[in-house]
Design a protein around this motif. Structure first.
Motif, PDB file in Angstrom:
ATOM      1  N   SER A   1      -4.913  -6.601   0.422  1.00 33.84           N
ATOM      2  CA  SER A   1      -4.916  -5.134   0.432  1.00 33.84           C
ATOM      3  C   SER A   1      -3.852  -4.552   1.356  1.00 33.84           C
ATOM      4  O   SER A   1      -3.702  -3.330   1.435  1.00 33.84           O
TER       5      SER A   1
ATOM      6  N   MET B   1      -9.123  -0.825   3.620  1.00 29.35           N
ATOM      7  CA  MET B   1      -7.998  -0.898   2.691  1.00 29.35           C
ATOM      8  C   MET B   1      -8.398  -1.684   1.455  1.00 29.35           C
ATOM      9  O   MET B   1      -9.081  -2.709   1.554  1.00 29.35           O
TER      10      MET B   1
ATOM     11  N   PHE C   1       0.868  -1.187   0.000  1.00 32.12           N
ATOM     12  CA  PHE C   1       0.000   0.000   0.000  1.00 32.12           C
ATOM     13  C   PHE C   1       0.901   1.232   0.000  1.00 32.12           C
ATOM     14  O   PHE C   1       2.082   1.169   0.357  1.00 32.12           O
TER      15      PHE C   1
END
Length: 237
Positions: A40, A206, A19
């Protein structure tokens, strides 16, 4: 009081970006649920918060709490579920970080473990083997262990995974009581979107397309929440 501030945090998993530019705060007394799709970056973020994995850029700032003071309840592996120790031994092991270089349990450690065992209502199984417990009992034991490490902040990674609906409901109530009555700040990773919005005051969602961070009430107004929840849910404890 702010306990954790992540600012423009970027982390990688096996050399690939997990991320980027993730910013959020955790205040004293918060119940923050981290939700989102598999892959994620939730697990990578947890490792970053615990200091188990370095971030590539950005910052994580702790105020009023140290990394070693985080009570952590990880996802259990099959091997961990078969751990050959008594309930009492598992719980008191949560005190080890408090003892620094001294590997022995103090009188204070033993009193703390007894207090957390009582809080989790597992006094009647304290001498039983951990491996022989039900899934719900094991999670209560691990929660007591995590509480031995902290008075301030719990990080829970999928604490209700694999539990039946009744036990799941009981676990959420236990965790909510710790947050509201014992004033323990909670960060919980979960796929259970309905209970997440029921109990939390903040949500970090997320996804591969970015993230949402904010009040639960605001999250519930988003299209991403409506898509995940089937469009019909009412918030409120």
């Amino acid at each position: 009081m702010k306990l954790i501030e992540c600012d423009k945090l970027c982390m990688k998993y096996e050399g690939v970006s997990a991320f980027e530019d993730l910013s959020f705060t955790v205040d004293e007394g918060d119940f923050l649920c981290i939700v989102g799709e598999n892959g994620s970056g939730k697990s990578t973020l947890i490792k970053g918060l615990l200091g188990l994995k370095q971030y590539s850029s950005g910052s994580i700032t702790f105020s009023g709490v140290k990394q070693k003071e985080i009570g952590y309840l990880p996802q259990q592996t099959v091997a961990q579920k078969d751990f050959p120790a008594t309930v009492g031994e598992v719980v008191i092991s949560g005190c080890l970080n408090r003892n620094g270089i001294f590997p022995f349990y103090t009188k204070e450690n033993k009193e703390r473990a007894a207090s957390e065992i009582k809080k989790m209502k597992i006094e009647n199984i304290v001498k039983k083997s951990y491996r022989n417990l039900s899934g719900g009992q094991q999670q209560r034991v691990l929660l007591a262990r995590a509480l031995c490490a902290t008075e301030k902040l719990l990080l829970l990674d999928e604490p209700v995974s694999g539990l039946d609906p009744l036990v799941t409901s009981e676990m959420y109530e236990v965790i909510s009581d710790l947050n509201e009555k014992s004033k323990v700040t909670v960060i919980m990773v979960t796929h259970d979107i309905h209970n997440a919005v029921h109990y939390s005051n903040k949500i970090l969602h997320m996804s591969g397309n970015g993230y949402f961070f904010g009040a639960t009430e605001d999250y519930m107004k988003t299209d991403i929440f409506r898509a995940m929840s089937g469009g019909c849910f009412h918030h409120g404890k």
